[in-house]
Design a protein around this motif. Structure first.
Motif, short mmCIF file in Angstrom:
data_model
loop_
_atom_site.label_atom_id
_atom_site.label_comp_id
_atom_site.label_asym_id
_atom_site.label_seq_id
_atom_site.Cartn_x
_atom_site.Cartn_y
_atom_site.Cartn_z
N GLY A 135 0.79 -1.12 -0.02
CA GLY A 135 0.03 -0.09 -0.13
C GLY A 135 0.85 1.15 0.08
O GLY A 135 0.33 2.30 -0.12
N GLY A 136 2.12 0.92 0.04
CA GLY A 136 3.06 2.53 0.21
C GLY A 136 3.44 2.95 1.56
O GLY A 136 4.06 4.09 1.50
N ILE A 137 3.11 1.86 2.62
CA ILE A 137 3.25 2.72 3.77
C ILE A 137 4.90 2.10 4.14
O ILE A 137 5.35 1.18 4.08
CB ILE A 137 2.43 2.05 4.70
N ILE A 138 5.48 3.47 4.68
CA ILE A 138 6.92 3.01 5.01
C ILE A 138 6.94 2.99 6.57
O ILE A 138 6.32 3.85 7.02
CB ILE A 138 7.83 4.12 4.49
N GLY A 139 7.46 1.97 7.22
CA GLY A 139 7.70 2.13 8.61
C GLY A 139 8.68 1.19 9.06
O GLY A 139 9.55 0.56 8.27
N LYS A 140 8.87 1.16 10.41
CA LYS A 140 9.78 0.22 11.06
C LYS A 140 9.25 -0.88 11.59
O LYS A 140 8.24 -0.88 12.27
CB LYS A 140 10.50 1.12 11.89
N VAL A 141 9.81 -2.13 11.45
CA VAL A 141 9.27 -3.41 11.97
C VAL A 141 9.37 -3.37 13.42
O VAL A 141 10.40 -3.25 14.10
CB VAL A 141 9.74 -4.62 11.33
N SER A 142 8.13 -3.47 14.10
CA SER A 142 8.48 -3.66 15.84
C SER A 142 8.33 -4.81 16.28
O SER A 142 8.66 -5.31 17.44
CB SER A 142 7.50 -2.50 16.43
N THR A 143 7.28 -5.86 15.61
CA THR A 143 7.00 -7.15 16.01
C THR A 143 6.90 -8.00 14.88
O THR A 143 6.23 -7.66 13.93
CB THR A 143 5.65 -7.14 16.89
#
Length: 110
Positions: free
Chosen positions: A65-73
């Motif tokens: 979907g184009g969401i950029i983020g950092k893996v937390s779990t």
């Protein structure tokens, strides 16, 4: 009317060779399609499966979907991605398209 058996046999064998010759272009088309389309797609799918299997906490990822983020779990079939401070989104693991900054394994102090 007076056809000898030798002429009749020669005509039948030429037809069988001609039938095989008609399948050669079909076989060539399938071979070209395999090497130009099917094989690269399977290779890409294998690389994606390996990338998704190697996800770990701290990786920066992009979803479909184009969401950029950092893996937390990381769970069995889903990943929790932190999009902003305190905002976490649960995403199906297969929907991760790219890992931007993979975290490096911690080196042992020696």
């Amino acid at each position: 009317m007076f056809v000898t058996p030798a002429y009749a046999q020669a005509a039948g064998s030429a037809g069988a060779a001609g039938a095989f010759a008609q399948f050669i272009p079909l076989i060539l088309i399938f071979a070209i399609m395999y090497f130009l389309m099917i094989r690269p797609q399977q290779k890409r799918a294998k690389l994606h499966r390996e990338m998704v299997a190697a996800l770990k906490k701290g990786d920066q990822v992009i979803t479909q979907g184009g969401i950029i983020g950092k893996v937390s779990t990381v769970r069995d079939d889903e990943v929790e991605v932190e999009v902003a401070t305190g905002v976490k989104v649960r995403v199906v693991r297969a929907s991760i398209t790219q890992v931007l900054n993979p975290t490096a394994p911690v080196a042992a102090n020696s």
